[in-house]
Design a protein around this motif. Structure first.
Motif, PDB file in Angstrom:
ATOM      1  N   TYR A  37       2.871  -8.728 -36.260  1.00 12.92           N
ATOM      2  CA  TYR A  37       2.020  -7.867 -35.435  1.00 12.92           C
ATOM      3  C   TYR A  37       2.660  -7.613 -34.063  1.00 12.92           C
ATOM      4  O   TYR A  37       2.734  -6.479 -33.596  1.00 12.92           O
ATOM      5  N   LYS A  83       5.804  -7.884 -33.137  1.00 13.33           N
ATOM      6  CA  LYS A  83       7.060  -7.129 -33.234  1.00 13.33           C
ATOM      7  C   LYS A  83       6.773  -5.629 -33.386  1.00 13.33           C
ATOM      8  O   LYS A  83       7.430  -4.788 -32.762  1.00 13.33           O
ATOM      9  N   ILE A  84       5.790  -5.306 -34.219  1.00 19.56           N
ATOM     10  CA  ILE A  84       5.431  -3.898 -34.396  1.00 19.56           C
ATOM     11  C   ILE A  84       4.867  -3.328 -33.100  1.00 19.56           C
ATOM     12  O   ILE A  84       5.217  -2.214 -32.688  1.00 19.56           O
ATOM     13  N   SER A 134       7.637  -2.689 -30.602  1.00 21.34           N
ATOM     14  CA  SER A 134       8.410  -1.489 -30.955  1.00 21.34           C
ATOM     15  C   SER A 134       7.657  -0.222 -30.570  1.00 21.34           C
ATOM     16  O   SER A 134       8.242   0.734 -30.060  1.00 21.34           O
ATOM     17  N   LEU A 135       6.341  -0.211 -30.801  1.00 17.29           N
ATOM     18  CA  LEU A 135       5.534   0.967 -30.478  1.00 17.29           C
ATOM     19  C   LEU A 135       5.491   1.249 -28.978  1.00 17.29           C
ATOM     20  O   LEU A 135       5.334   2.398 -28.568  1.00 17.29           O
ATOM     21  N   LEU A 143      -1.911   3.936 -38.462  1.00 17.48           N
ATOM     22  CA  LEU A 143      -1.203   3.030 -37.563  1.00 17.48           C
ATOM     23  C   LEU A 143      -2.106   2.568 -36.431  1.00 17.48           C
ATOM     24  O   LEU A 143      -2.042   1.407 -35.998  1.00 17.48           O
ATOM     25  N   ILE A 192      -2.829  -1.529 -35.863  1.00 15.63           N
ATOM     26  CA  ILE A 192      -2.349  -2.242 -34.680  1.00 15.63           C
ATOM     27  C   ILE A 192      -3.469  -2.493 -33.669  1.00 15.63           C
ATOM     28  O   ILE A 192      -3.446  -3.468 -32.923  1.00 15.63           O
TER      29      ILE A 192
END
Length: 243
Positions: free
Chosen positions: A97, A99-100, A103-104, A141, A145
């Protein structure tokens, strides 16, 4: 106690900066909570609830400035709302979670630093089918998130030249609100953990949102606000990915 006051101060600043450019601030709230070691099961609903108040405040200010375009907003929202609900049903492992999320955070950095305003004479007509596809992707998405999706939608609208910066901010603000509501509804079906300090968070974020929306829609130079926010997000994204 000092850490609590610092957290509240940073929460106010994040809400102010995000609302000044038409965003609810979920990615910023999530980054801030990650730094303070909140768990993802608390982070996602907290960010979405704060998003509801700040994005609605921002939308009202930009709408009053006559920057909103219903024709562009509706197909995006109609497609994104059910997908945000579906995304909200999914629970991810904490390390994945973060890491995503990290990145976002680099998406708005690119948007704020490298996407200039689109002159009105260069604006193009929006495409309904493409809008639906974009709405589906961003909506899913968003729910997954715990963001409203404005940080992803904004650079897409500018890249396609469908809207100028203030129109983008107005559309993104309401897009964030409806997706946050839908994503939160999806999470509610699984059960959510609400922080006992939620009322304080809402009050502080709402105050910051009011201040930022006023500055962004009416008064302040948005380039200064965007550059400041880009630097903050770059640092937060780096920390989430590499630590």
């Amino acid at each position: 106690m000092e850490n609590v006051y610092l957290f509240y101060s940073l929460l106010f600043i994040v809400a102010m900066l995000y609302s000044s450019v038409g965003h609810g601030g979920a990615s910023g709230y999530l980054a801030l909570m990650a730094v303070y070691a909140f768990t993802p099961d608390v982070m996602k609903p907290t960010a979405l609830i704060l998003n509801l108040f700040v994005s609605l405040t921002s939308f009202i200010q930009f709408y009053r400035g006559e920057h909103f375009k219903w024709k562009i907003f509706l197909p995006l929202a109609i497609a994104s709302i059910p997908m945000a609900f579906i995304g909200g049903l999914i629970v991810m492992e904490a390390s994945v979670y973060k890491k995503i999320l990290g990145s976002l955070l680099f998406i708005p950095v690119i948007r704020f630093l490298f996407f200039a305003n689109v002159p009105d004479h260069e604006l193009k007509k929006s495409n309904v089918i493409l809008s639906v596809l974009i709405g589906c992707f961003i909506g899913f998405l968003s729910g997954l998130i715990g963001i409203g999706g404005g940080i992803i939608l904004s650079p897409i609208l500018l890249l396609l030249k469908w809207t100028n910066q203030k129109q983008t901010a107005a559309i993104s603000a309401l897009f964030i609100f409806v997706n946050s509501l839908s994503g939160l509804a999806g999470q509610l079906t699984k059960g959510i953990n609400i922080s006992p300090d939620m009322l304080s968070y809402v009050a502080i974020a709402f105050a910051g949102g009011l201040c930022g929306a006023y500055l962004g829609a009416l008064k302040f130079n948005q380039n200064i606000l965007k550059n400041t926010l880009a630097v903050v997000l770059m640092m937060a994204g780096w920390k989430l990915i590499f630590t």
